[in-house]
Scaffold this motif. Structure first.
Motif, PDB file in Angstrom:
ATOM      1  N   PHE A  32     -38.564 -22.934  11.974  1.00  0.00           N
ATOM      2  CA  PHE A  32     -38.005 -21.649  12.371  1.00  0.00           C
ATOM      3  C   PHE A  32     -38.573 -21.116  13.679  1.00  0.00           C
ATOM      4  O   PHE A  32     -37.919 -20.339  14.362  1.00  0.00           O
ATOM      5  N   PHE A  33     -39.800 -21.482  14.025  1.00  0.00           N
ATOM      6  CA  PHE A  33     -40.446 -20.964  15.226  1.00  0.00           C
ATOM      7  C   PHE A  33     -41.036 -22.114  16.039  1.00  0.00           C
ATOM      8  O   PHE A  33     -41.463 -23.116  15.488  1.00  0.00           O
ATOM      9  N   LYS A  44     -36.902 -18.792  18.460  1.00  0.00           N
ATOM     10  CA  LYS A  44     -36.369 -18.629  17.108  1.00  0.00           C
ATOM     11  C   LYS A  44     -34.946 -19.169  17.117  1.00  0.00           C
ATOM     12  O   LYS A  44     -34.294 -19.169  18.162  1.00  0.00           O
ATOM     13  N   PRO A  45     -34.434 -19.604  15.970  1.00  0.00           N
ATOM     14  CA  PRO A  45     -33.063 -20.133  15.939  1.00  0.00           C
ATOM     15  C   PRO A  45     -32.035 -19.084  16.373  1.00  0.00           C
ATOM     16  O   PRO A  45     -32.220 -17.888  16.137  1.00  0.00           O
ATOM     17  N   LYS A  46     -30.970 -19.546  16.990  1.00  0.00           N
ATOM     18  CA  LYS A  46     -29.844 -18.673  17.311  1.00  0.00           C
ATOM     19  C   LYS A  46     -29.166 -18.269  16.004  1.00  0.00           C
ATOM     20  O   LYS A  46     -29.258 -19.005  15.006  1.00  0.00           O
ATOM     21  N   VAL A  52     -34.999 -24.234  15.255  1.00  0.00           N
ATOM     22  CA  VAL A  52     -35.057 -24.280  16.717  1.00  0.00           C
ATOM     23  C   VAL A  52     -34.492 -25.583  17.272  1.00  0.00           C
ATOM     24  O   VAL A  52     -33.957 -25.599  18.384  1.00  0.00           O
ATOM     25  N   PHE A  53     -34.570 -26.675  16.515  1.00  0.00           N
ATOM     26  CA  PHE A  53     -34.035 -27.944  17.003  1.00  0.00           C
ATOM     27  C   PHE A  53     -32.513 -27.905  17.072  1.00  0.00           C
ATOM     28  O   PHE A  53     -31.913 -28.459  17.993  1.00  0.00           O
ATOM     29  N   CYS A  54     -31.877 -27.240  16.111  1.00  0.00           N
ATOM     30  CA  CYS A  54     -30.417 -27.118  16.143  1.00  0.00           C
ATOM     31  C   CYS A  54     -29.971 -26.182  17.268  1.00  0.00           C
ATOM     32  O   CYS A  54     -28.900 -26.356  17.830  1.00  0.00           O
ATOM     33  N   SER A  55     -30.810 -25.207  17.610  1.00  0.00           N
ATOM     34  CA  SER A  55     -30.456 -24.261  18.664  1.00  0.00           C
ATOM     35  C   SER A  55     -30.780 -24.763  20.068  1.00  0.00           C
ATOM     36  O   SER A  55     -29.997 -24.559  20.989  1.00  0.00           O
ATOM     37  N   TYR A  56     -31.930 -25.401  20.249  1.00  0.00           N
ATOM     38  CA  TYR A  56     -32.416 -25.720  21.592  1.00  0.00           C
ATOM     39  C   TYR A  56     -32.728 -27.199  21.822  1.00  0.00           C
ATOM     40  O   TYR A  56     -33.160 -27.572  22.906  1.00  0.00           O
TER      41      TYR A  56
END
Length: 74
Positions: A32-33, A44-46, A52-56
């Motif tokens: 999550f962080f 933090k996730p979108k 965070v891996f799915c977001s960035y």
């Protein structure tokens, strides 16, 4: 026929400073962080993403890969 191998490394790109870091993703949980090693911001996730891996990241997290989904695990 075996499923495609799960990729455990993903390159995160900080949306604040653009710093990139390749990290090993946890296999048993979503992360999550993440503290950016470039600027120190806590990522933090979108909204709608599980981690965070799915977001960035360049690769979705292992639970998403295992489910064969384009969207994050819930």
């Amino acid at each position: 026929m075996p499923d495609a191998a799960i990729e455990l490394r993903s390159t995160l790109t900080c949306p604040h400073c653009g710093h990139q870091a390749t990290e090993t993703m946890p296999t048993n949980a979503c992360q999550f962080f993440y503290d950016c090693k470039g600027c120190g911001m806590v990522l933090k996730p979108k909204p709608g993403d599980c981690c965070v891996f799915c977001s960035y990241g360049t690769v979705s997290c292992p639970p998403v890969q295992a489910d064969g989904k384009d969207s994050c695990c819930r």
